[in-house]
Design a protein around this motif. Structure first.
Motif, mmCIF file in Angstrom:
data_model
loop_
_atom_site.group_PDB
_atom_site.id
_atom_site.type_symbol
_atom_site.label_atom_id
_atom_site.label_comp_id
_atom_site.label_asym_id
_atom_site.label_seq_id
_atom_site.Cartn_x
_atom_site.Cartn_y
_atom_site.Cartn_z
ATOM 1 N N HIS B 15 0.883 -1.161 0.000
ATOM 2 C CA HIS B 15 0.000 0.000 0.000
ATOM 3 C C HIS B 15 0.921 1.210 0.000
ATOM 4 O O HIS B 15 2.148 1.066 -0.064
ATOM 5 C CB HIS B 15 -0.918 -0.013 1.220
ATOM 6 C CG HIS B 15 -0.190 -0.103 2.523
ATOM 7 N ND1 HIS B 15 0.457 0.966 3.076
ATOM 8 C CD2 HIS B 15 0.024 -1.154 3.344
ATOM 9 C CE1 HIS B 15 1.037 0.593 4.199
ATOM 10 N NE2 HIS B 15 0.797 -0.702 4.375
ATOM 11 N N LYS B 151 -3.415 4.443 2.790
ATOM 12 C CA LYS B 151 -2.940 3.216 2.159
ATOM 13 C C LYS B 151 -3.367 3.169 0.703
ATOM 14 O O LYS B 151 -2.602 2.808 -0.173
ATOM 15 C CB LYS B 151 -3.523 2.003 2.882
ATOM 16 C CG LYS B 151 -2.867 1.750 4.223
ATOM 17 C CD LYS B 151 -3.443 0.498 4.842
ATOM 18 C CE LYS B 151 -2.697 0.181 6.134
ATOM 19 N NZ LYS B 151 -3.287 -0.951 6.834
ATOM 20 N N GLU B 152 -4.606 3.505 0.492
ATOM 21 C CA GLU B 152 -5.153 3.422 -0.855
ATOM 22 C C GLU B 152 -4.990 4.750 -1.596
ATOM 23 O O GLU B 152 -4.570 4.814 -2.732
ATOM 24 C CB GLU B 152 -6.641 3.084 -0.774
ATOM 25 C CG GLU B 152 -7.024 1.722 -1.275
ATOM 26 C CD GLU B 152 -6.374 1.349 -2.585
ATOM 27 O OE1 GLU B 152 -6.975 1.657 -3.631
ATOM 28 O OE2 GLU B 152 -5.277 0.749 -2.592
ATOM 29 N N GLN C 54 -6.381 -5.488 13.694
ATOM 30 C CA GLN C 54 -7.005 -4.761 12.591
ATOM 31 C C GLN C 54 -7.418 -5.691 11.460
ATOM 32 O O GLN C 54 -8.456 -5.529 10.846
ATOM 33 C CB GLN C 54 -6.001 -3.755 12.026
ATOM 34 C CG GLN C 54 -6.240 -2.337 12.455
ATOM 35 C CD GLN C 54 -5.217 -1.418 11.832
ATOM 36 O OE1 GLN C 54 -4.778 -1.630 10.700
ATOM 37 N NE2 GLN C 54 -4.838 -0.391 12.575
ATOM 38 N N MET C 55 -6.576 -6.675 11.204
ATOM 39 C CA MET C 55 -6.852 -7.596 10.096
ATOM 40 C C MET C 55 -7.838 -8.682 10.487
ATOM 41 O O MET C 55 -8.267 -9.463 9.651
ATOM 42 C CB MET C 55 -5.562 -8.286 9.657
ATOM 43 C CG MET C 55 -4.557 -7.374 8.996
ATOM 44 S SD MET C 55 -3.066 -8.344 8.702
ATOM 45 C CE MET C 55 -2.136 -7.225 7.688
ATOM 46 N N LYS C 79 -11.296 -8.392 2.326
ATOM 47 C CA LYS C 79 -10.415 -7.271 2.040
ATOM 48 C C LYS C 79 -8.978 -7.748 2.128
ATOM 49 O O LYS C 79 -8.596 -8.434 3.070
ATOM 50 C CB LYS C 79 -10.669 -6.178 3.091
ATOM 51 C CG LYS C 79 -10.357 -4.797 2.614
ATOM 52 C CD LYS C 79 -10.977 -3.785 3.562
ATOM 53 C CE LYS C 79 -10.349 -2.415 3.322
ATOM 54 N NZ LYS C 79 -10.632 -1.488 4.381
ATOM 55 N N SER C 80 -8.201 -7.392 1.137
ATOM 56 C CA SER C 80 -6.810 -7.833 1.095
ATOM 57 C C SER C 80 -6.054 -7.327 2.312
ATOM 58 O O SER C 80 -6.205 -6.184 2.714
ATOM 59 C CB SER C 80 -6.164 -7.300 -0.176
ATOM 60 O OG SER C 80 -4.765 -7.256 -0.018
ATOM 61 N N TYR C 81 -5.251 -8.207 2.929
ATOM 62 C CA TYR C 81 -4.467 -7.791 4.087
ATOM 63 C C TYR C 81 -3.459 -6.722 3.685
ATOM 64 O O TYR C 81 -3.296 -5.719 4.352
ATOM 65 C CB TYR C 81 -3.671 -8.965 4.659
ATOM 66 C CG TYR C 81 -4.508 -10.051 5.261
ATOM 67 C CD1 TYR C 81 -5.834 -9.837 5.615
ATOM 68 C CD2 TYR C 81 -3.966 -11.302 5.483
ATOM 69 C CE1 TYR C 81 -6.590 -10.848 6.164
ATOM 70 C CE2 TYR C 81 -4.705 -12.326 6.029
ATOM 71 C CZ TYR C 81 -6.026 -12.092 6.372
ATOM 72 O OH TYR C 81 -6.753 -13.094 6.904
ATOM 73 N N THR C 82 -2.757 -6.979 2.593
ATOM 74 C CA THR C 82 -1.676 -6.073 2.262
ATOM 75 C C THR C 82 -2.180 -4.842 1.532
ATOM 76 O O THR C 82 -1.855 -3.718 1.887
ATOM 77 C CB THR C 82 -0.616 -6.766 1.409
ATOM 78 O OG1 THR C 82 -1.259 -7.491 0.383
ATOM 79 C CG2 THR C 82 0.208 -7.704 2.238
ATOM 80 N N TYR C 83 -3.010 -5.052 0.514
ATOM 81 C CA TYR C 83 -3.457 -3.896 -0.262
ATOM 82 C C TYR C 83 -4.585 -3.149 0.428
ATOM 83 O O TYR C 83 -4.931 -2.048 0.028
ATOM 84 C CB TYR C 83 -3.955 -4.332 -1.633
ATOM 85 C CG TYR C 83 -2.877 -4.791 -2.581
ATOM 86 C CD1 TYR C 83 -1.792 -3.980 -2.875
ATOM 87 C CD2 TYR C 83 -2.970 -6.015 -3.229
ATOM 88 C CE1 TYR C 83 -0.830 -4.393 -3.783
ATOM 89 C CE2 TYR C 83 -2.001 -6.420 -4.128
ATOM 90 C CZ TYR C 83 -0.933 -5.614 -4.394
ATOM 91 O OH TYR C 83 0.003 -6.010 -5.293
ATOM 92 N N SER C 84 -5.197 -3.780 1.408
ATOM 93 C CA SER C 84 -6.386 -3.264 2.070
ATOM 94 C C SER C 84 -7.405 -2.656 1.116
ATOM 95 O O SER C 84 -7.955 -1.601 1.348
ATOM 96 C CB SER C 84 -6.029 -2.283 3.196
ATOM 97 O OG SER C 84 -5.225 -1.238 2.713
ATOM 98 N N ASP C 278 -0.807 -12.868 2.048
ATOM 99 C CA ASP C 278 -2.094 -12.202 1.938
ATOM 100 C C ASP C 278 -3.118 -13.307 1.708
ATOM 101 O O ASP C 278 -3.632 -13.496 0.610
ATOM 102 C CB ASP C 278 -2.057 -11.210 0.780
ATOM 103 C CG ASP C 278 -3.198 -10.229 0.844
ATOM 104 O OD1 ASP C 278 -4.127 -10.464 1.653
ATOM 105 O OD2 ASP C 278 -3.164 -9.247 0.100
#
Ligand SMILES: Nc1ncnc2c1ncn2[C@@H]1O[C@H](COP(=O)(O)OP(=O)(O)OP(=O)(O)O)[C@@H](O)[C@H]1O
Ligand SMILES: Nc1ncnc2c1ncn2[C@@H]1O[C@H](COP(=O)(O)OP(=O)(O)OP(=O)(O)O)[C@@H](O)[C@H]1O
Ligand SMILES: [Mg+2]
Ligand SMILES: [Mg+2]
Ligand code: NI
Lengths: 542, 470, 315, 285
Positions: B15, B151-152, C54-55, C79-84, C278
């Protein structure tokens, strides 16, 4: 001039000489039968005329069709002739049609190809020819696929394809061998009438003299790729000058000698085999992806007895349920309903282990001598397999003795016990199958079409063997066949089966002379019989 | 001149929020371009003012007063002020914080807003590295409105803003017209993600990518050096690469064994073989470009005979069997192969066990379940890791801890240099790990591109000064 | 018809369910903690724990499984862990690359293989036939990643005809997108074409040995006409089977090729997600791929019925 | 179809089959090379010569040297052991588990058969490489795990082939005869079914073997196969890919080794099928 004139035709496939200088002719309007045992080169002759031989085949000699040398003709010329001037009908109706095309397309294809007719015109002609072969378009629309037709109907379509353009020569390579006797008769009659109408020449190929005796004008007898005998049907069959022809004819009419004394022999315990209200239902097979047939009753409420030593024939048209019944008797399949008693004991619910003593007394011989044996085992091991059923392990000498005795009884030299199945001939293999069946000295042998895959001459020998064993060892038979001549030859009683039911039973002679049931009458009427055919033809000639 | 540039990067960031993830890949995209901190670190590793225009430090070294730039706006148009600084620093220190570099903020006691453009930070004890620490990517200033969505959709104060991120493929940033500082030359920059070294080579050669600041394949370097279309810059990084040993696990608890291993490794062969000659040998845990660096490679010079002798003295005349866990980078995998072969020469059979990063962190770093491993410590100024409790080396030296403590409390350069050198010597003598080489930064870019960093003091692709030559 | 299809779908769903359990369990025992991986070496223990929370990684296994499955049922892949970002978004982005790639490769292999198979079968036993089949035989033996390497160096680096790799995105224009898929499709498609050509040829030869071919020849059809009108359609069943298998292979088995050409496809997504732990992305992609394979199998089965009336049942 | 006397026929037939002869020759050479590598290779593969790295083929190093200066010919020779071992063991695993399963399903039918088919569906539904990646993620990369990953995919293949072959054998009349002789399904399977499908299994085994070699190469190429210091063809390619510009021989020869090996095995499989598989020599009656 003859329509077809083959002279000195030699055919080599690799180093093997399949045809050795044969001569053969067919005149316009003539029905010429080409008979001979399996492998004699009948099909090769037919394919040579069509020039559809397998790759690597080389021909020499001459094939003249209407004066034209076919062997010299180009492929394009042959394409013009095939289907147009020369039509051909093949043996296997089940596989001779393209499964993914409708019958209409398949018949019309040849018409359009040769006449250049429009789709509509070709369709019209297709309808006409299908109607002619007994498939009226109202009942059998052109949009049917082959799998939606029965074997006999498919063979009619194949004939329609071959005859659509009224060829001058029709070649029919064993057109009925895959069909049962009733259908066989219908198809042969159809061919006969087509030939008569259009004055075609017909080359009718068969392995069975009796089949062609009725309709062929002339006969050519082939053996090992050589013409043995050749001439007018009546002449050939009445005079039987050629020894091989005589051998064939006699084998066709052969009836083993037997003493019917076992009939009277009864045991106090009653019947050996007693079947009561037996039924077997198969779940409807899945019709492709999308549906299921309704459940199908292959054997329907069957009841009968077999006495010890009694030889009983079970006859009926193909698919009537004979083999299913046999499998249940052998406890290879479980009945849906009903009971089976063997030697006074109910067996249809026994476990495999409890069945052992029963099996010892009940053995089996199958139709196909080729697939009856594990190709990897030697004869000795093959025929001693049922010894497994004995309660105790046999010593090597005992085992060997038993094997020798069984081989002796079926007339195979002891020395052959180390051979593999493929090293035996078809007839010998069927002897081995019988040896295997008798090695435990059973009281009953169930034989499912044990001779129908054999050539006539071999068939006669095997029938003799069966009769002999019945005489000497007092083995009872349940003998399944579609061939009434076979039933007549070695059985005391006959049961006629139709659509899963036993419709008639009684003494063999009586039933075959005067069947009362519809099914029985149809069978008897359709059975080829060399005697009768000869008598009729001689009568015709006056 | 052109105003757009395509850069290749090896790793895709998970991210784009540097305050919530350790990945160097995040910094390589956003540092100095998108996000800014109070201070910033330049190509030479020096600390420069950034969002803080200037600062004063109290006598006791505990109170920092930052004067902030005015008229600074975040990309979303909200204004930047002292509020944001306090928010950012407090957020990073918070109990619930997921900041990957929490130790950076450990010395902060309080953060107070004096006025919208002035912030007062009080430390618990003096910290000579504090300003440097505030220049890290993890210490950038974020706005409370956008902190959770950075992050996004990263919202910073930098000269570029993020346009588009095609996951797995590329990230596009473009010029921020409302930037408060010197405007940048580039209108648009694309970071294309190319993890595969062969593909990276091909992409450069084919011109798909015009710059690869951290080129992943050392072996292809000569090929580019010979090609006038490209400029090849071999710089330095903060990556001290070591053969870590489990100092509490026998036989590595024996100094002689560790020394034997260190003497068995030929750094030249290693660098030639694993890095195609591009690294700099190190004899302790300190970057050679640092002014306080002293060359201690002689302490552990290649001497297999000595190794064998040391091993024998340690009670392992015939060597022993052990394992070598290798994380994915090529320096580790290739270096591991060479080291294993060299150790075999002195009788040590090291079984190579390749592991992924996740496994490495779990097993080696956290679980300390390993014998030997190779890893590059790329964080700047990280000599102190050998002083940490429970660090994966299992190295415990009160003397060393003491030196580090002093360094942290000192801001005087000369004193610090002396302490640094002292620390280097302790490590070289104790051999808690075999010190191998400083990881090079192999930058390759189009000969016409100017202004990219030659060295990598921190993971960053600072594009603020980048432009195409006429 | 409906009956059969619904039965197949039911079996498909059960297979998916089994697959989901297998995947979940396998990934559960994969060593490595996503939170720690994200935060790196300098992270403190409480930061790692905060991130785990959080995850949602701190919840019991069963709860996580059911909430995941429950989400899947309503189309929520988590929801992706890394990309959120939602996993579904990631997947749709990647499919935009993988699907065209798979389809182009499939198309390529089909339009090459079927004519070659026909050509070879029609010249059975000739030099052309053995030559063609020898080439196909070699094609089958070539690992596609090696082939890809050779292609890149010849066409992209030396000749500079096409990009060496990468994917500009479909917004850069259809042609630009297609252009970057050319080499990968060739690398994937040609070895598949070799397999398919061999299957086509041998299926044709099998069919050419059937009795109905002889019937057709006896009608006066030339060899060529027989081949096209009678043999081809009958030979299609094995060809379709292989095509179905190939599609599944192409869609998922592109991990290596996507790496060589650094294409942001599904294969690379899952590969990367595994290294990054992920897990939820891995689970999502695996489920999608498994579902695709099941669907393709069903479609292939249904298409058999189009080809072969025997499988259609009575009207 | 292969009673001892027929073996001779088969053998002479085999040796007149071009595919078989070429395939056998290549396979034999491969086996020979692997065997030889145990006792002799031109250079030791464990010894590095960094100064002599990336040398093109020469009289000293016939196929050149790699990035560590190792002799590529020696690496290929030793690497063949790895390829053979991984492929062979995974075929043995696949056949060892799959064949009994298939036979069992065919003999029992019904629920067991259905369960096996569903299991097959399940395994087939997983894209192979993907599962290999997951397996190696769990157990870590390495030759053994590559074997497991490849082996698992061989199980349903063999199960399916065995089941299909057994189903076509069960209705044979000699099986019926054996049943009429009271033999149990297990005994019949051992005595009659299994020997008569050996041909098909051998052919399938050859095919799976060659696929195994390709799969191992692929796994090693992405770094999931066997690990250093054991040389492996796939990993050699992986290492070569970044150097193809300056040392194309590094990519060329291991690639060729794979192609030739797989080609040889495929040809052998084709040849064997022509010779052994009765379906291919259908007799026209
Ligand atoms: N393709 C072929 N290759 C080699 N030999 C063949 C081939 N086809 C047939 N033969 C051999 O040629 C001989 C004649 O075969 P043909 O098919 O003409 O016999 P047939 O009289 O029609 O026998 P059947 O009554 O069994 O149909 C046989 O010995 C057969 O084995
Ligand atoms: N396993 C089966 N499943 C479903 N239907 C079957 C099965 N076996 C046989 N049938 C059907 O049962 C009927 C009777 O078959 P059976 O084999 O007993 O006939 P048959 O009288 O022996 O015929 P033939 O003379 O052709 O051997 C046929 O219509 C056949 O299609
Ligand atoms: Mg014939
Ligand atoms: Mg029958
Ligand atoms: Ni008959």
């Amino acid at each position: 001039m003859n329509l077809l004139e083959i002279s000195k035709l030699t055919l080599r496939i690799g180093a093997f000489e399949a045809l050795k200088g044969i001569d053969l002719s067919v005149r316009t309007g003539e029905i010429r039968a080409l008979v001979g045992e399996s492998g004699s080169g009948k099909s090769m002759t037919a394919l040579s005329i069509m020039k559809l031989l397998p790759g690597g085949a080389r021909t020499e000699g001459q094939i003249r069709f209407d004066g034209k040398d076919l062997l010299a003709a180009s492929e394009a010329e042959m394409c013009r002739l095939r289907g147009n001037e020369i039509g051909m009908v093949f043996q296997e109706p089940m596989t001779a049609l393209n499964p993914v095309k409708t019958i209409g397309e398949q018949v019309a294809e040849g018409i359009r190809l040769h006449t250049g007719a429009t789709r509509a015109v070709a369709e019209e002609q297709t309808r006409a020819i299908l109607d002619r072969v007994g498939l009226p378009a109202e009942k059998f629309p052109l949009s049917r696929y082959p799998h939606e037709l029965s074997g006999g109907q498919r063979q009619r379509v194949v004939i329609a394809i071959a005859c659509a353009l009224k060829p001058r020569l029709l070649i029919a390579d064993e057109p009925t061998t895959a069909l049962d006797v009733v259908l066989q008769k219908q198809i042969l009659e159809l061919l006969q009438s087509l030939v008569d109408e259009e004055r075609m020449g017909l080359l009718l190929i068969s392995h069975d003299l009796a089949v062609v005796a009725d309709m062929a004008h002339s006969i050519t007898v082939l053996r090992h790729g050589e013409v043995m005998d050749n001439g007018e049907t009546t002449e050939i069959l009445t005079e039987q000058t050629h020894p091989y022809t005589r051998q064939l004819a006699q084998a066709s009419m052969h009836v083993p000698e037997r003493t019917p004394h076992h009939l009277t022999q009864t045991t106090p315990d009653g019947p050996l085999l007693a079947i009561r209200n037996l039924s077997r239902t198969y779940p409807g097979s899945r019709k492709g992806l999308f549906g299921r047939d309704p459940d199908f009753r292959a054997v329907d409420d069957v009841t009968f007895d077999i006495k010890p030593g009694q030889s009983t024939a079970l006859v009926g048209r193909s698919g009537c349920g004979k083999s299913t019944l046999a499998r249940m008797v052998l406890a290879l399949d479980r009945p849906t309903q009903g009971q089976i008693h063997f030697a006074g004991r109910r067996i249809d619910k026994l476990t495999q282990n409890d069945l052992r003593p029963v099996r010892r007394n009940m053995q089996v011989v199958f139709q196909d001598p080729y697939s009856s044996f594990n190709p990897r085992h030697q004869a000795e091991r093959l025929i001693s397999e049922p010894l497994y059923l004995l309660d105790r392990e046999l010593s090597d000498t005992e085992r060997r003795d038993r094997v020798h005795r069984a081989l002796e009884r079926v007339g195979i030299p002891r020395a052959d016990k180390h051979k593999y199945p493929h090293e035996f001939s078809g007839g010998q293999r069927q002897r081995l199958a019988i040896a295997r069946a008798i090695i435990t000295e059973p009281k009953l042998i169930v034989a499912d079409e044990p001779v129908s895959a054999l050539d006539v001459s071999i068939r006669a020998q095997i029938l003799d063997l069966f009769a002999d064993l019945n005489d000497r060892l007092g083995i009872a038979y349940l003998f399944i066949t579609h061939d009434l001549a076979v039933a007549r030859a070695i059985t005391d009683t006959v049961m006629v089966m139709s659509e899963g039911k036993i419709v008639e039973r009684g003494e063999t002679e009586e039933i075959l002379r005067q069947p009362r049931s519809e099914a029985g009458r149809a069978l008897v009427k359709a059975s080829p019989d060399l005697h009768k055919a000869l008598a009729r033809r001689i009568g015709e000639q006056g | 001149a052109k105003t757009d540039l395509v850069l290749g990067v090896v790793l895709e960031p998970p991210h784009l929020d540097p305050t919530a993830g350790a990945a160097t890949a995040i910094g390589e995209i956003v540092y100095a371009n998108v996000f800014e901190g109070l201070t910033r670190i330049n190509a030479k590793g020096e600390v420069l003012p950034a969002l803080a225009e200037s600062w004063t430090i109290s006598e006791d070294g505990k109170l920092y007063t930052f004067k902030l730039h005015k008229d600074v706006k975040f990309h979303d148009g909200t204004a930047f002020d002292a509020q944001d600084v306090k928010f950012s620093l407090d957020r990073a220190r918070d109990e619930k914080s997921t900041n990957p570099q929490k130790p950076l903020f450990a010395s902060i006691d309080t953060v107070e807003i004096v006025d919208p453009l002035t912030v007062k930070v009080t430390l618990k004890q003096p910290n000579g590295d504090f300003l440097y620490n505030m220049g890290w990517a993890a210490a950038v200033i974020v706005a409370p409105e956008s902190a959770d969505t950075n992050k996004e959709k990263p919202v910073g104060t930098g000269p570029f803003k993020v346009d588009n991120w095609a996951k797995g493929s590329q990230i596009v940033i473009s010029k921020n017209p409302a930037y408060w500082g010197t405007p940048v030359a580039l209108d648009k920059a694309t970071f294309r993600i190319i993890p595969d070294p062969a593909a990276a080579t091909a992409a450069l050669l084919a011109g798909d990518v015009q710059a690869f600041p951290v080129f992943p394949s050392y072996e292809a370097v000569p090929q580019f050096q010979a090609d006038p279309r490209f400029k090849v810059v071999i710089g330095t990084t903060e990556g001290e690469t070591v053969l870590g040993m489990n100092n509490k696990k026998p036989p590595f608890d024996n100094l002689k064994v560790r020394q034997a291993i260190a003497h068995a490794i030929d750094r030249k062969t290693l660098i030639d073989g694993a890095l195609f000659g591009l690294g700099t040998p190190i004899g302790s845990f300190f970057p050679p470009h640092h002014p306080a660096y002293i060359d201690l490679t002689g302490e552990s010079a290649y001497d297999p005979a000595l190794s064998k002798k040391l091993l024998a003295e340690a009670g392992h005349p015939d060597g022993f069997k052990t394992t070598l866990k290798l994380p994915p980078p090529v320096y580790a995998r290739r270096g591991g192969e060479i080291i294993a072969a060299e150790l075999r020469e002195i009788g040590i059979e090291a079984e190579i066990i390749p592991v992924e990063w996740a496994q490495w962190l779990e097993q080696v770093f956290k679980g300390k379940d390993y014998d030997m491993t190779i890893v590059s410590h790329t964080e700047p100024n990280d000599l102190n890791i050998f002083a940490r409790d429970n660090y994966y080396f299992n190295y415990d030296s009160p003397a060393f801890r003491e030196v580090i403590k002093q360094i942290e409390a000192t801001s005087d350069t000369t004193t610090r240099t002396g302490l640094y050198q002292q620390a280097q010597k302790i490590l070289a003598a104790d051999v808690p790990a075999a010190f191998l080489f400083q990881l090079p930064k192999t930058g390759i870019w189009d000969a016409k591109v100017e202004g990219l960093w030659e060295n990598g003091p921190i993971p960053a692709n600072d594009l603020t000064a980048v432009k195409w030559a006429e | 018809m409906l009956n059969y299809v619904s039965k197949r779908i039911l079996i498909g769903i059960l297979t998916l369910l089994a697959a989901s359990i297998v995947v979940f369990i396998v990934l559960e025992i994969v060593p490595g903690d996503p939170a720690r991986l994200m935060l790196g070496m300098n992270a403190t223990e409480d930061a790692v724990q905060a991130l785990q929370q959080q995850m949602g990684l701190d919840q019991p296994l069963l709860i996580r499984y059911f909430s995941w499955i429950g989400g899947l049922l309503v189309g929520d892949f988590g929801k992706s862990y890394t990309y959120s970002v939602p996993v579904l978004n990631l997947i749709t982005e990647r499919i935009a690359v993988s699907l065209p790639l798979a389809l182009i490769s499939l198309f390529l292999s089909t339009i090459i293989a079927i004519p070659v198979g026909l050509f070879s079968a029609s010249r059975r036993g000739t030099m052309t036939d053995s030559g063609t089949m020898a080439i196909a035989q070699v094609g089958v033996a070539i690992p596609n990643f090696w082939f890809a390497l050779l292609l890149v160096y010849v066409f992209a680096v030396s000749l500079r005809l096409v990009p060496a790799g990468g994917f500009p995105g479909w917004n850069a224009g259809v042609w630009a997108g297609l252009k970057s898929l050319i080499l990968p499709s060739i690398a994937l498609g040609l070895p598949q074409a070799a397999i398919l050509a061999r299957v086509t040829r041998s299926a044709l030869l099998d069919v050419l040995g059937e009795d109905y071919i002889r019937t057709a020849r006896a009608k006066g059809l030339t060899r060529r006409k027989v081949l096209y009108r009678h043999a081809l359609r009958n030979a299609l069943i094995p060809v379709l089977t292989i095509l179905g298998l190939q599609f599944a292979f192409l869609l998922a088995g592109t991990i290596i090729i996507e790496n060589v050409f650094y294409l942001p496809g599904l294969g690379r997504l899952v590969f990367q997600a595994i290294t990054q732990r992920d897990l939820i992305v891995v689970e999502g992609v695996v489920m999608l791929l498994v579902a695709t394979v099941i669907l393709v199998n069903l479609l292939v089965d249904l298409s058999y019925a189009l080809v072969d009336p025997r499988l259609r049942g009575r009207s | 179809m292969s009673a001892p006397t027929e073996w001779q026929a088969n053998i002479s037939k085999a040796f007149s089959n071009r595919s078989f002869v070429i395939g056998l020759t290549i396979t034999a050479l491969l086996a020979l090379m692997a065997a030889l590598s145990f006792v002799w290779t031109p250079y030791a593969v464990g010894s590095f010569d960094i100064l002599g790295k990336l040398k093109p083929p020469s009289s000293a190093h016939w196929l050149g040297t790699d990035h560590f200066g190792r002799d590529i010919l020696s690496m290929i020779m030793v690497g063949s052991r790895n390829s053979i071992a991984v492929a062979l063991v995974s075929v043995i695993i696949g056949a060892g588990i799959g064949v009994p399963l298939g036979l069992w399903a065919a003999a029992r039918g019904g629920l067991i058969d259905e369960a096996l088919m569903r299991f097959n569906d399940l395994v087939f539904a997983f894209p192979a490489l993907l599962s290999a990646v997951m397996i190696t993620a769990v157990f870590g990369p390495g030759a053994v795990n590559a074997i497991i990953a490849i082996g698992i995919f061989n199980i349903p293949v063999f199960a399916r082939v065995a089941r299909g072959a057994a189903l076509s054998l069960w209705p044979r009349e000699y099986i019926l005869a054996a049943r009429a002789s009271g033999k149990s399904s297990l005994l019949i399977t051992i005595e009659h079914i299994l020997p008569n499908m050996m041909n098909i299994l051998v052919v399938q085994g050859t095919i799976q073997f060659s696929l195994g070699i390709l799969a191992e190469a692929g796994l090693s190429y992405v770094g999931l196969g066997s690990q250093p210091p054991m040389p492996s063809w796939g990993r050699m390619l992986f290492e070569a890919q970044t150097m193809i510009g300056m040392a194309p021989h590094m990519a060329l020869y291991p690639g060729l080794a794979i192609v030739i090996t797989v080609l040889g095995l495929n040809l052998l499989g084709d040849g064997l099928r022509d010779v052994l598989d009765p379906k291919m020599r259908r007799e026209r009656s």
